[in-house]
Design an enzyme around this catalytic site. Structure first.
Site, PDB file in Angstrom:
ATOM      1  N   PRO A 188       0.796  -1.236   0.000  1.00  0.00           N
ATOM      2  CA  PRO A 188       0.000   0.000   0.000  1.00  0.00           C
ATOM      3  C   PRO A 188       0.825   1.280   0.000  1.00  0.00           C
ATOM      4  O   PRO A 188       1.881   1.345   0.625  1.00  0.00           O
ATOM      5  CB  PRO A 188      -0.806  -0.117   1.298  1.00  0.00           C
ATOM      6  CG  PRO A 188      -0.052  -1.073   2.156  1.00  0.00           C
ATOM      7  CD  PRO A 188       0.594  -2.046   1.206  1.00  0.00           C
ATOM      8  N   ARG A 213       5.504  10.861  -2.269  1.00  0.00           N
ATOM      9  CA  ARG A 213       5.261  10.492  -0.877  1.00  0.00           C
ATOM     10  C   ARG A 213       6.540  10.628  -0.041  1.00  0.00           C
ATOM     11  O   ARG A 213       7.507   9.893  -0.266  1.00  0.00           O
ATOM     12  CB  ARG A 213       4.800   9.026  -0.854  1.00  0.00           C
ATOM     13  CG  ARG A 213       4.575   8.480   0.511  1.00  0.00           C
ATOM     14  CD  ARG A 213       4.398   6.977   0.487  1.00  0.00           C
ATOM     15  NE  ARG A 213       4.191   6.490   1.828  1.00  0.00           N
ATOM     16  CZ  ARG A 213       4.374   5.233   2.203  1.00  0.00           C
ATOM     17  NH1 ARG A 213       4.730   4.322   1.323  1.00  0.00           N
ATOM     18  NH2 ARG A 213       4.182   4.895   3.449  1.00  0.00           N
ATOM     19  N   TYR A 225      11.518   8.216   1.382  1.00  0.00           N
ATOM     20  CA  TYR A 225      11.422   7.155   0.376  1.00  0.00           C
ATOM     21  C   TYR A 225      12.124   7.471  -0.941  1.00  0.00           C
ATOM     22  O   TYR A 225      12.138   6.629  -1.842  1.00  0.00           O
ATOM     23  CB  TYR A 225       9.943   6.822   0.129  1.00  0.00           C
ATOM     24  CG  TYR A 225       9.257   6.299   1.371  1.00  0.00           C
ATOM     25  CD1 TYR A 225       9.672   5.121   1.969  1.00  0.00           C
ATOM     26  CD2 TYR A 225       8.203   7.006   1.968  1.00  0.00           C
ATOM     27  CE1 TYR A 225       9.062   4.642   3.127  1.00  0.00           C
ATOM     28  CE2 TYR A 225       7.584   6.533   3.117  1.00  0.00           C
ATOM     29  CZ  TYR A 225       8.025   5.351   3.693  1.00  0.00           C
ATOM     30  OH  TYR A 225       7.422   4.877   4.830  1.00  0.00           O
ATOM     31  N   ALA A 251       3.135  -0.919   4.885  1.00  0.00           N
ATOM     32  CA  ALA A 251       2.613  -0.863   6.261  1.00  0.00           C
ATOM     33  C   ALA A 251       2.167  -2.225   6.783  1.00  0.00           C
ATOM     34  O   ALA A 251       2.212  -2.488   7.994  1.00  0.00           O
ATOM     35  CB  ALA A 251       1.458   0.126   6.329  1.00  0.00           C
ATOM     36  N   HIS A 288       4.082  -4.648   9.334  1.00  0.00           N
ATOM     37  CA  HIS A 288       4.052  -4.550  10.788  1.00  0.00           C
ATOM     38  C   HIS A 288       2.769  -5.100  11.406  1.00  0.00           C
ATOM     39  O   HIS A 288       2.640  -5.129  12.617  1.00  0.00           O
ATOM     40  CB  HIS A 288       4.246  -3.082  11.189  1.00  0.00           C
ATOM     41  CG  HIS A 288       5.304  -2.387  10.363  1.00  0.00           C
ATOM     42  ND1 HIS A 288       6.614  -2.782  10.379  1.00  0.00           N
ATOM     43  CD2 HIS A 288       5.231  -1.375   9.455  1.00  0.00           C
ATOM     44  CE1 HIS A 288       7.318  -2.015   9.541  1.00  0.00           C
ATOM     45  NE2 HIS A 288       6.501  -1.166   8.966  1.00  0.00           N
ATOM     46  N   ASP A 325       0.929 -15.559   6.423  1.00  0.00           N
ATOM     47  CA  ASP A 325       0.412 -16.912   6.194  1.00  0.00           C
ATOM     48  C   ASP A 325       0.363 -17.249   4.705  1.00  0.00           C
ATOM     49  O   ASP A 325       0.620 -18.389   4.313  1.00  0.00           O
ATOM     50  CB  ASP A 325      -0.992 -17.063   6.802  1.00  0.00           C
ATOM     51  CG  ASP A 325      -0.965 -17.167   8.321  1.00  0.00           C
ATOM     52  OD1 ASP A 325       0.138 -17.246   8.901  1.00  0.00           O
ATOM     53  OD2 ASP A 325      -2.052 -17.146   8.933  1.00  0.00           O
ATOM     54  N   GLU A 376      12.013 -10.047   1.577  1.00  0.00           N
ATOM     55  CA  GLU A 376      11.296  -8.857   2.055  1.00  0.00           C
ATOM     56  C   GLU A 376      12.186  -7.644   1.808  1.00  0.00           C
ATOM     57  O   GLU A 376      13.353  -7.646   2.207  1.00  0.00           O
ATOM     58  CB  GLU A 376      11.022  -9.021   3.553  1.00  0.00           C
ATOM     59  CG  GLU A 376      10.350  -7.820   4.182  1.00  0.00           C
ATOM     60  CD  GLU A 376      10.249  -7.955   5.706  1.00  0.00           C
ATOM     61  OE1 GLU A 376      10.424  -9.069   6.258  1.00  0.00           O
ATOM     62  OE2 GLU A 376      10.006  -6.921   6.348  1.00  0.00           O
ATOM     63  N   HIS A 380      12.552  -3.222   1.795  1.00  0.00           N
ATOM     64  CA  HIS A 380      12.050  -1.906   2.206  1.00  0.00           C
ATOM     65  C   HIS A 380      12.975  -0.831   1.687  1.00  0.00           C
ATOM     66  O   HIS A 380      14.208  -0.984   1.738  1.00  0.00           O
ATOM     67  CB  HIS A 380      11.994  -1.801   3.737  1.00  0.00           C
ATOM     68  CG  HIS A 380      11.077  -2.799   4.348  1.00  0.00           C
ATOM     69  ND1 HIS A 380       9.711  -2.658   4.338  1.00  0.00           N
ATOM     70  CD2 HIS A 380      11.331  -3.990   4.936  1.00  0.00           C
ATOM     71  CE1 HIS A 380       9.166  -3.712   4.912  1.00  0.00           C
ATOM     72  NE2 HIS A 380      10.125  -4.541   5.283  1.00  0.00           N
TER      73      HIS A 380
END
Ligand code: DQA
Length: 149
Positions: free
Chosen positions: A10, A18, A23, A77, A80, A87, A98, A100
């Protein structure tokens, strides 16, 4: 040739506008173009998707599990908060990386915890766009190493 799904979570469609001090100034299209260029170099086939909804990400992961050899995901987001995305990744049995843009461990306390990290091969955070490129390299080398053994 590995098939790799890259999932942007998202608000990442707003990149460029943003919080650029956090970022960076690259847009999502800029990042995707760099990913596609690297994929050509590494001989990987990419599918790149952005979703804002948690359920949409869960559905996407389930839909692509038969096609993909690995997942590169910036859950944003949901990193977290989302047991459902955790799952879904675990259910695929696929190697997941993963990523970021920002170093979540250097930011607010609530960002230090990742529910995804426990089902990922590893986490790459803090290198801006380069986090995605490193994630793609990791996904390709996991694939190469597993198909050799
Ligand atoms: C992010 C970090 C998350 O904490 C945040 O909610 C995001 C982006 C990153 O790429 O740095 O939306 O995943």
């Amino acid at each position: 040739m590995p098939n790799i799904i890259v999932i942007h979570g998202p608000n990442l469609h707003l990149l460029g506008k943003r919080e650029p001090e956090v970022y960076g100034k690259l847009t999502l299209d800029d990042i995707n173009a760099r990913l596609e260029a690297l994929a050509r170099e590494l001989g990987a086939q990419l599918r790149i998707e952005q979703r804002n909804g948690e359920g949409e990400i869960v559905t996407l992961i389930g839909e692509t599990m038969d096609w993909a050899d690995a997942v590169v995901i910036n859950p944003a987001a949901y990193t977290h908060t989302s047991v459902a995305i955790r799952d879904a990744i675990a259910a695929t049995g696929l190697p997941a990386i993963e990523v970021h843009l920002s170093n979540i461990h250097k930011r607010e306390e609530f960002r230090h915890k990742s529910l995804i990290a426990g089902v990922a091969v590893g986490q790459i955070a803090g290198f801006g766009c380069e986090s995605y490129l490193l994630g793609l390299r990791a996904a390709c080398s996991i694939y190469t190493n597993s198909s050799r053994s």
